[in-house]
Design an enzyme around this catalytic site. Structure first.
Site, PDB file in Angstrom:
ATOM      1  N   ASP A 106       0.822  -1.205   0.000  1.00  0.00           N
ATOM      2  CA  ASP A 106       0.000   0.000   0.000  1.00  0.00           C
ATOM      3  C   ASP A 106       0.862   1.263   0.000  1.00  0.00           C
ATOM      4  OD1 ASP A 106       0.944  -0.548   2.546  1.00  0.00           O
ATOM      5  OD2 ASP A 106      -0.988  -0.358   3.563  1.00  0.00           O
ATOM      6  N   ASP A 109       7.008   4.080   3.551  1.00  0.00           N
ATOM      7  CA  ASP A 109       7.295   5.303   4.300  1.00  0.00           C
ATOM      8  C   ASP A 109       8.781   5.273   4.668  1.00  0.00           C
ATOM      9  OD1 ASP A 109       7.027   7.591   5.830  1.00  0.00           O
ATOM     10  OD2 ASP A 109       5.991   6.630   7.476  1.00  0.00           O
ATOM     11  N   LYS A 137       6.261   7.467  -0.080  1.00  0.00           N
ATOM     12  CA  LYS A 137       6.464   8.703   0.707  1.00  0.00           C
ATOM     13  C   LYS A 137       7.964   8.797   0.956  1.00  0.00           C
ATOM     14  CE  LYS A 137       4.230   8.784   4.722  1.00  0.00           C
ATOM     15  NZ  LYS A 137       3.147   8.844   5.733  1.00  0.00           N
ATOM     16  N   ASP A 165      -5.335   2.857   7.221  1.00  0.00           N
ATOM     17  CA  ASP A 165      -6.159   3.135   8.392  1.00  0.00           C
ATOM     18  C   ASP A 165      -5.564   4.193   9.311  1.00  0.00           C
ATOM     19  OD1 ASP A 165      -3.963   1.495   9.412  1.00  0.00           O
ATOM     20  OD2 ASP A 165      -5.142   1.348  11.253  1.00  0.00           O
TER      21      ASP A 165
END
Ligand code: 5GP
Length: 190
Positions: A106, A109, A137, A165
């Protein structure tokens, strides 16, 4: 209070619309189908955040694929920070020895979770191992990882929706967005 009003009104800003995501997923599916033509492919997705992306991406791929699911949790961090300590809650259900494997993620980071997963899956002797992520990211990356397929590069903001979430909520949003600051400050760290 009406649940759907609460759900959407917690969102301060939509970063990626449902249409933008759908268009990108079709593009990624077409590229993957072309790159893996004549090579049996196994998609390995990581629950729970990758669930909607996996479901849409596999249907955008028009070559034969197997799928498998893992579930990992990072622990020792907070609800918005990854710790890099990864626990495997659900392992692969079939061998990937000699298979061409594509990890479907997904969001990347810091990269710590994926770094762990790559090392773990390499140990299972696949023929090849590549990475497809919907969101990247890069601002907070701590380990260098080569991403083979990236949907969108996004700024350093904590995002929710389309599987992602906050406190286990907001995964069912069809878009990716940023919550209002008071939503983050009001909830317990998990
Ligand atoms: P990393 O180990 O790369 O720092 O983080 C990977 C995991 O942290 C993701 O799979 C996701 O579960 C969570 N994560 C990282 N950034 C975000 C974000 O902006 N929003 C949400 N909801 N989860 C995130």
């Amino acid at each position: 209070m009406n649940q759907s009003i609460t759900l959407h009104s917690d969102v301060a800003q939509i970063l990626l619309t449902e249409d933008e995501i759908a268009t990108k997923v079709r593009e990624l599916g077409a590229r993957i189908s072309s790159d893996y033509r004549d090579r049996p492919l196994t998609l390995v997705s990581v629950l729970k955040g990758s669930l909607p992306f996996m479901a849409d991406l596999m249907r955008a791929i028009d070559i034969p694929v197997r799928i498998d699911l893992m579930e990992v949790s990072s622990y020792g961090g907070s609800s918005t920070e990854s710790s890099g300590l990864v626990r495997i809650l659900k392992d692969l259900s079939a061998s990937i020895v000699g298979e061409d494997v594509l990890i479907v993620e997904d969001i990347i980071d810091t990269g710590l979770t994926l770094n762990y997963l790559i090392r773990y899956l390499r140990g299972k002797a696949p023929a090849s191992l590549r990475i497809c992520t919907l969101l990247d990211k890069p601002a907070r990356r701590l380990v260098e990882i080569k991403l083979d397929y990236t949907g969108f590069t996004i700024p350093d903001q904590f995002v929710v929706g389309y599987g992602l979430d906050y406190g286990e909520l907001y995964r069912n949003l069809r878009y990716v967005g940023v919550l209002r600051p008071e939503v983050y400050s009001g909830a317990p760290e998990g």
